[in-house]
Design a protein around this motif. Structure first.
Motif, mmCIF file in Angstrom:
data_model
loop_
_atom_site.group_PDB
_atom_site.id
_atom_site.type_symbol
_atom_site.label_atom_id
_atom_site.label_comp_id
_atom_site.label_asym_id
_atom_site.label_seq_id
_atom_site.Cartn_x
_atom_site.Cartn_y
_atom_site.Cartn_z
ATOM 1 N N LEU A 131 83.513 135.480 5.175
ATOM 2 C CA LEU A 131 83.709 136.459 4.097
ATOM 3 C C LEU A 131 84.604 135.909 2.979
ATOM 4 C CD1 LEU A 131 84.304 139.506 6.442
ATOM 5 C CD2 LEU A 131 82.378 139.278 4.865
ATOM 6 N N ALA A 132 85.079 134.688 3.139
ATOM 7 C CA ALA A 132 86.031 134.127 2.179
ATOM 8 C C ALA A 132 85.454 134.063 0.766
ATOM 9 C CB ALA A 132 86.475 132.734 2.635
ATOM 10 N N THR A 133 84.202 133.663 0.638
ATOM 11 C CA THR A 133 83.573 133.564 -0.689
ATOM 12 C C THR A 133 83.460 134.930 -1.344
ATOM 13 O OG1 THR A 133 82.294 131.633 0.031
ATOM 14 C CG2 THR A 133 81.538 132.770 -1.943
ATOM 15 N N THR A 134 83.135 135.933 -0.546
ATOM 16 C CA THR A 134 83.048 137.305 -1.070
ATOM 17 C C THR A 134 84.388 137.748 -1.630
ATOM 18 O OG1 THR A 134 81.328 137.900 0.533
ATOM 19 C CG2 THR A 134 82.557 139.709 -0.466
ATOM 20 N N ALA A 139 87.674 138.817 -6.445
ATOM 21 C CA ALA A 139 88.967 138.651 -7.108
ATOM 22 C C ALA A 139 88.849 138.025 -8.488
ATOM 23 C CB ALA A 139 89.876 137.780 -6.231
ATOM 24 N N MET A 140 87.820 137.206 -8.728
ATOM 25 C CA MET A 140 87.764 136.418 -9.961
ATOM 26 C C MET A 140 86.697 136.847 -10.954
ATOM 27 S SD MET A 140 88.238 132.531 -8.475
ATOM 28 C CE MET A 140 86.597 132.575 -7.722
ATOM 29 N N MET A 141 85.573 137.369 -10.453
ATOM 30 C CA MET A 141 84.397 137.517 -11.302
ATOM 31 C C MET A 141 84.242 138.914 -11.901
ATOM 32 S SD MET A 141 83.244 134.549 -11.374
ATOM 33 C CE MET A 141 83.262 133.004 -10.488
ATOM 34 N N PHE A 337 91.730 138.861 0.603
ATOM 35 C CA PHE A 337 92.336 137.553 0.902
ATOM 36 C C PHE A 337 93.138 137.640 2.201
ATOM 37 C CE2 PHE A 337 92.432 136.320 -3.845
ATOM 38 C CZ PHE A 337 91.256 135.602 -3.717
ATOM 39 N N LEU A 338 93.893 138.713 2.329
ATOM 40 C CA LEU A 338 94.746 138.885 3.501
ATOM 41 C C LEU A 338 93.947 139.349 4.715
ATOM 42 C CD1 LEU A 338 97.537 139.021 4.835
ATOM 43 C CD2 LEU A 338 97.779 141.326 3.916
ATOM 44 N N LEU A 339 93.104 140.356 4.518
ATOM 45 C CA LEU A 339 92.393 140.944 5.656
ATOM 46 C C LEU A 339 91.446 139.954 6.315
ATOM 47 C CD1 LEU A 339 91.562 144.546 4.380
ATOM 48 C CD2 LEU A 339 93.162 143.916 6.185
ATOM 49 N N PHE A 340 90.637 139.273 5.514
ATOM 50 C CA PHE A 340 89.673 138.341 6.091
ATOM 51 C C PHE A 340 90.377 137.139 6.720
ATOM 52 C CE2 PHE A 340 86.493 139.922 2.664
ATOM 53 C CZ PHE A 340 86.376 141.117 3.358
ATOM 54 N N LEU A 371 81.672 126.914 14.583
ATOM 55 C CA LEU A 371 82.349 126.976 13.286
ATOM 56 C C LEU A 371 81.457 126.513 12.133
ATOM 57 C CD1 LEU A 371 85.897 125.670 14.288
ATOM 58 C CD2 LEU A 371 85.300 127.994 13.607
ATOM 59 N N VAL A 372 80.776 125.402 12.310
ATOM 60 C CA VAL A 372 79.975 124.870 11.205
ATOM 61 C C VAL A 372 78.737 125.729 10.945
ATOM 62 C CG1 VAL A 372 78.628 122.903 10.400
ATOM 63 C CG2 VAL A 372 80.820 122.519 11.516
ATOM 64 N N ILE A 373 78.071 126.173 11.999
ATOM 65 C CA ILE A 373 76.898 127.033 11.806
ATOM 66 C C ILE A 373 77.307 128.351 11.165
ATOM 67 C CG2 ILE A 373 75.179 128.436 13.024
ATOM 68 C CD1 ILE A 373 74.801 126.138 14.959
ATOM 69 N N GLY A 374 78.393 128.937 11.664
ATOM 70 C CA GLY A 374 78.818 130.245 11.161
ATOM 71 C C GLY A 374 79.378 130.196 9.756
ATOM 72 N N ILE A 375 80.339 129.313 9.517
ATOM 73 C CA ILE A 375 80.974 129.248 8.198
ATOM 74 C C ILE A 375 80.034 128.622 7.170
ATOM 75 C CG2 ILE A 375 82.922 128.291 6.897
ATOM 76 C CD1 ILE A 375 84.524 128.349 9.509
ATOM 77 N N GLY A 376 79.196 127.684 7.614
ATOM 78 C CA GLY A 376 78.256 127.034 6.705
ATOM 79 C C GLY A 376 77.134 127.939 6.226
#
Length: 429
Positions: A131-134, A139-141, A337-340, A371-376
């Motif tokens: 969820l980090a990208t979300t 926050a920025m867009m 940022f904090l929750l995720f 980790l790689v499958i999930g985060i990727g």
């Protein structure tokens, strides 16, 4: 505390504190996935009461919106809308029900074998970091363009939440999420980026916008949604059992025996099924409310029942739902940022607490693949069927834990060599 005592005890007003403790996170989940927050309040209140009924009003627990399903629900909402999310939620609730029935027959020892810490820890890390990208985009867009004002609001929201979390104690620290959102909202109002038109048009009292299968929308099967969300239920089960352990410690009781883990699982499952049928997100037991219990030392089920009733009442306040929906995305991004990150850190905590040895190849391989499958963001696509990255990494992690031997061949050979050298006196013990 018995039922009569609750009317005499002035501490019964603590139900309002419990409602505030769960409020920020419970309404944030529907905002992130794009559904009405009043439905989340309604489903959490009803779900909590159902859980209490199933556990014979013995467990002081509150059930709020679950963050574990957010990434998958966001993907399903974009592809097929809420009907797909609803079926996924109901399916995950049914997994709880099936597991509860199995536990009632043969006990719960098998759960740790199917979901050991080496599988659960990395999966929880994936749930948070996927969820980090979300969070960053929120926050920025501003309309797909970078906005420095938005990012400033997000960072201010985050900083204020951290201040409330670290520099205050007691109840203020427990409701830091809600206070951080309020501070970010006030700054947003000062900067003119809050749209109040929805609040002005909303009625004070209105029925929550229910999404009921066959009534609100035409029923259709979404097998991909079912297979995407159902496996995640196995992960939230470990969270559920962890919360019960904490409650056991606080209350000096054994809820695993009385009323029984199968009843707590069944209550959690039925709560999620109900949420799916009325248009809400899946529910789970809330650590925030356990924190309130630890702080106040009041372990009354009736206090939490009062919080559930209050949540149901608030779900009918149209102005409140519109006010929540008016929260700008940079405020949501800042708090995310904090929750995720906290979700991911809890996965790390599981690995540390259980002293997982990453010197063993088996542990390293299982964690690495998950980790790689999930985060990727890897997913399985077969025609119109899609298995999301979180669900895919969960299933693969469980399969690897089942298939891989306890020791790699090279490790076995090394152990045999050391054993032989010890026997020959080449290595002194």
């Amino acid at each position: 505390m018995n039922k009569k005592e609750k009317y005499r005890n002035p501490e019964a007003v603590l139900d309002v504190q419990h409602m505030f403790a769960m409020f920020g996170s419970t309404v944030l989940v529907p905002i992130l996935i794009g559904i009405n927050p009043s439905i989340a309040l309604l489903s959490s209140g009803i779900g909590t009461l159902v859980h209490m009924l199933l556990t014979h009003f013995k467990i002081p627990a509150y059930l709020g919106s679950s963050f574990a399903f957010v990434a998958t629900m966001q993907a399903l909402m974009k592809a097929d809308g809420y009907p797909a999310v609803a079926q996924g939620a109901i399916a995950s609730g049914l997994v709880y029900v099936v597991v509860a029935i199995i536990i009632s027959k043969i006990g719960s020892g098998w759960v740790n074998k199917v979901l050991p810490p080496i599988v659960v820890g990395p999966i929880i890390i994936v749930i948070g970091l996927s969820l980090a990208t979300t969070a960053a985009n929120d926050a920025m867009m501003n309309n797909s363009k970078y906005d420095l004002t938005y990012f400033g609001v997000a960072i201010f929201t985050l900083v204020m939440t951290l201040v409330f979390q670290m520099c205050f104690k007691g109840f203020t620290s427990l409701v830091s999420i809600m206070l951080g959102i309020i501070c970010g909202y006030i700054l947003s109002c000062c900067l003119g980026i809050v749209d109040f038109s929805g609040v002005e048009k909303a009625a004070w009292f209105t029925l929550p916008a229910l999404d009921v299968p066959g009534i609100s929308y035409h029923f259709k099967w979404y097998p991909a949604a079912i297979l995407a969300m159902a496996p995640i239920a196995f992960v939230t089960m470990t969270e559920h059992m962890g919360h019960i352990m904490v409650l056991n410690s606080l209350t000096k009781r054994d809820f695993f025996k009385n009323p029984g883990l199968h009843r707590t699982m069944m209550g959690d499952g039925l709560s999620t099924i109900i949420a799916g049928f009325i248009g809400g997100p899946p529910t789970t037991s809330y650590g925030e409310n356990i924190g309130v219990l630890a702080m106040t030392k009041v372990y009354s089920v009736w206090v939490l029942a009062g919080a559930a009733v209050s949540a149901i009442i608030f779900s009918f306040v149209g102005k409140l739902a519109a006010l929540i929906e008016s929260i700008p995305m940079p405020v949501i991004g800042g708090i995310s940022f904090l929750l995720f990150g906290t979700i991911a850190s809890n996965g790390l905590k599981i690995l540390v607490d259980d002293q997982i040895d990453f010197g063993e190849k088996r542990n390293m391989l299982i964690a690495s693949v998950i980790l790689v499958i999930g985060i990727g963001g890897a997913y399985l696509q077969l025609g119109n069927f899609q298995l999301t990255s979180v669900a895919l990494s969960t299933i693969i992690g469980m399969l690897l834990n089942w298939i891989l031997p306890k020791k790699a061949a090279s490790e076995k050979a090394q152990e045999e060599k050391i054993k032989q050298e010890k026997q020959e006196g080449k290595i002194y013990q």
